[in-house]
Design an enzyme around this catalytic site. Structure first.
Site, PDB file in Angstrom:
ATOM      1  N   HIS A  50      36.132  23.089  28.116  1.00 57.97           N
ATOM      2  CA  HIS A  50      36.840  22.032  27.375  1.00 57.97           C
ATOM      3  C   HIS A  50      37.214  22.521  25.967  1.00 57.97           C
ATOM      4  CE1 HIS A  50      34.189  19.451  30.092  1.00 57.97           C
ATOM      5  NE2 HIS A  50      35.398  19.016  30.397  1.00 57.97           N
ATOM      6  N   SER A 202      31.189  20.306  34.271  1.00 52.98           N
ATOM      7  CA  SER A 202      30.178  19.322  33.861  1.00 52.98           C
ATOM      8  C   SER A 202      29.179  19.093  34.990  1.00 52.98           C
ATOM      9  CB  SER A 202      30.855  17.999  33.514  1.00 52.98           C
ATOM     10  OG  SER A 202      31.881  18.221  32.577  1.00 52.98           O
ATOM     11  N   ARG A 203      29.614  19.294  36.232  1.00 54.01           N
ATOM     12  CA  ARG A 203      28.731  19.045  37.377  1.00 54.01           C
ATOM     13  C   ARG A 203      27.684  20.148  37.560  1.00 54.01           C
ATOM     14  NH1 ARG A 203      33.568  16.645  39.147  1.00 54.01           N
ATOM     15  NH2 ARG A 203      33.264  14.513  39.870  1.00 54.01           N
TER      16      ARG A 203
HETATM   17  P1  AMP Z   1      36.981  17.002  32.986  1.00 59.01           P
HETATM   18  O1  AMP Z   1      36.170  16.571  31.805  1.00 59.01           O
HETATM   19  O2  AMP Z   1      36.178  17.671  34.047  1.00 59.01           O
HETATM   20  O3  AMP Z   1      37.883  15.915  33.493  1.00 59.01           O
HETATM   21  O4  AMP Z   1      37.932  18.139  32.437  1.00 59.01           O
HETATM   22  C1  AMP Z   1      38.792  17.934  31.349  1.00 59.01           C
HETATM   23  C2  AMP Z   1      39.754  19.090  31.265  1.00 59.01           C
HETATM   24  O5  AMP Z   1      39.022  20.306  31.081  1.00 59.01           O
HETATM   25  C3  AMP Z   1      40.577  19.265  32.556  1.00 59.01           C
HETATM   26  O6  AMP Z   1      41.907  19.602  32.211  1.00 59.01           O
HETATM   27  C4  AMP Z   1      39.865  20.396  33.232  1.00 59.01           C
HETATM   28  O7  AMP Z   1      40.694  21.145  34.107  1.00 59.01           O
HETATM   29  C5  AMP Z   1      39.441  21.247  32.045  1.00 59.01           C
HETATM   30  N1  AMP Z   1      38.345  22.135  32.435  1.00 59.01           N
HETATM   31  C6  AMP Z   1      37.225  21.797  33.121  1.00 59.01           C
HETATM   32  N2  AMP Z   1      36.482  22.892  33.364  1.00 59.01           N
HETATM   33  C7  AMP Z   1      37.148  23.945  32.821  1.00 59.01           C
HETATM   34  C8  AMP Z   1      36.906  25.360  32.748  1.00 59.01           C
HETATM   35  N3  AMP Z   1      35.830  25.904  33.296  1.00 59.01           N
HETATM   36  N4  AMP Z   1      37.811  26.134  32.116  1.00 59.01           N
HETATM   37  C9  AMP Z   1      38.931  25.583  31.548  1.00 59.01           C
HETATM   38  N5  AMP Z   1      39.217  24.274  31.589  1.00 59.01           N
HETATM   39  C10 AMP Z   1      38.342  23.456  32.221  1.00 59.01           C
END
Ligand code: AMP
Length: 301
Positions: A50, A202-203
């Site tokens: 993130h 996050s998981r």
């Molecule tokens: P989330 O909080 O999981 O909904 O993710 C928020 C944003 O962070 C989304 O655009 C995800 O694709 C991005 N994201 C999550 N994990 C990663 C990662 N390992 N590398 C880059 N971006 C990520």
């Protein structure tokens, strides 16, 4: 207080908004001054992936806005929603460390003032019928609902998404067209990984130690596909990759090799067209997803 200033020493370092109308008013003032906005929507439980999106947004815009909202309408599994990690205090610290300008932390009522049933259906075609769409029915309608609302509020010049959620990137690209938000550029940032290859997520924090130890197999399998890709039929290679995960006790939802923009499956490769491999599999109760471009295209193309 709906709008909170967070200070570091004497200096204002980040403003936190809970009300959409107050955030919009503030951003109106900023955009009138010619300040561009880079927007990073998240569900919190932040990690370096993130923060890499935040860094890009900072580098390419005057102001970076990060939202944290665990969107109920995109969870097809109520258990997954209930167990989604909430770590707001450490999230705020990471955003401060990453020099985030504005945090938007809305309630469910603020995002869905008329309730979560908007009645709008987003025509996503094949993009929501395959892969994640097949295994998580309704998921992408929920994603579109929340991103549409957030884009209406933030109206950013640039929207930052992670390639980690490859299908989501393609869906949101379609959404931007469907809702006529062509003034917003979509920037897709590369997937950040742990040193052993596991895509940050996050998981991951819900994995038991034994599961965490074998979790990088997903990335190894995707790399195996990339390293063994040859023009001609792909099904045997794909089947081998499924077996590699099953042997390590993953429950595989899918591994597929597809055209990046349309997500149509490719069974016989001409040796030229761009391909991406996507995988989703459970380790115990935790569902992991990952993907890898198999050819030398960038995810933004
Ligand atoms: P989330 O909080 O999981 O909904 O993710 C928020 C944003 O962070 C989304 O655009 C995800 O694709 C991005 N994201 C999550 N994990 C990663 C990662 N390992 N590398 C880059 N971006 C990520």
């Amino acid at each position: 207080m709906m709008r909170g200033a967070i200070f570091g020493g004497n200096q204002l370092v980040m403003i936190q908004f809970k009300k959409a109308s107050e955030l919009r008013k503030y951003l109106d003032e900023q955009q009138k001054k010619g300040n561009s906005i880079g927007f990073v929507p998240t569900m919190g439980a932040l990690h370096e992936g993130h923060i890499s999106l935040l860094s890009k947004a900072k580098a390419q815009n005057e102001l970076a806005v990060v939202s944290i909202f665990v969107n109920p309408t995109q969870f097809n599994d109520p258990e997954d929603f209930k167990k989604y990690p909430i770590t707001t205090e450490t999230d705020i610290q990471q955003l401060l460390d990453g020099n985030c300008d504005i945090l938007f932390l809305p309630s469910v009522d603020e995002i869905y003032p008329n309730g979560p049933e908007t009645g709008r259906y987003y025509d996503l075609g094949l993009l929501e019928r395959r892969l994640e769409g097949e295994f998580r029915p309704g998921h992408f309608q929920g994603v579109c609902m929340v991103v549409h609302r957030l884009l209406d509020i933030v109206r950013p010049e640039r929207l930052y998404l992670g390639q980690k959620d490859f299908q989501q990137c393609m869906v949101i690209r379609r959404l931007i067209n469907l809702i006529g938000m062509s003034h917003t550029d979509l920037v897709i940032a590369p997937t950040l990984r742990e040193p052993d290859g596991l895509a940050m997520s996050s998981r991951n924090r819900r994995l038991l130690p034994a599961e965490r130890a074998i979790a990088p197999t997903i990335y190894q399998v995707l790399s195996f596909l990339k390293n063994n890709l040859k023009a001609g039929p792909l099904d045997t290679l794909r089947q081998q990759s499924v077996s590699m995960l099953v042997d390590k006790k993953f429950r595989v939802d899918y591994i597929d090799i597809v055209r990046p923009a349309s997500l149509e499956p490719v069974h016989v490769w001409d040796g030229k067209e761009p391909l991406v491999a996507l995988a989703a599999a459970f380790l115990g109760r935790v569902r992991l997803i990952d993907n890898l471009l198999l050819t030398a295209t960038s995810a933004s193309e």
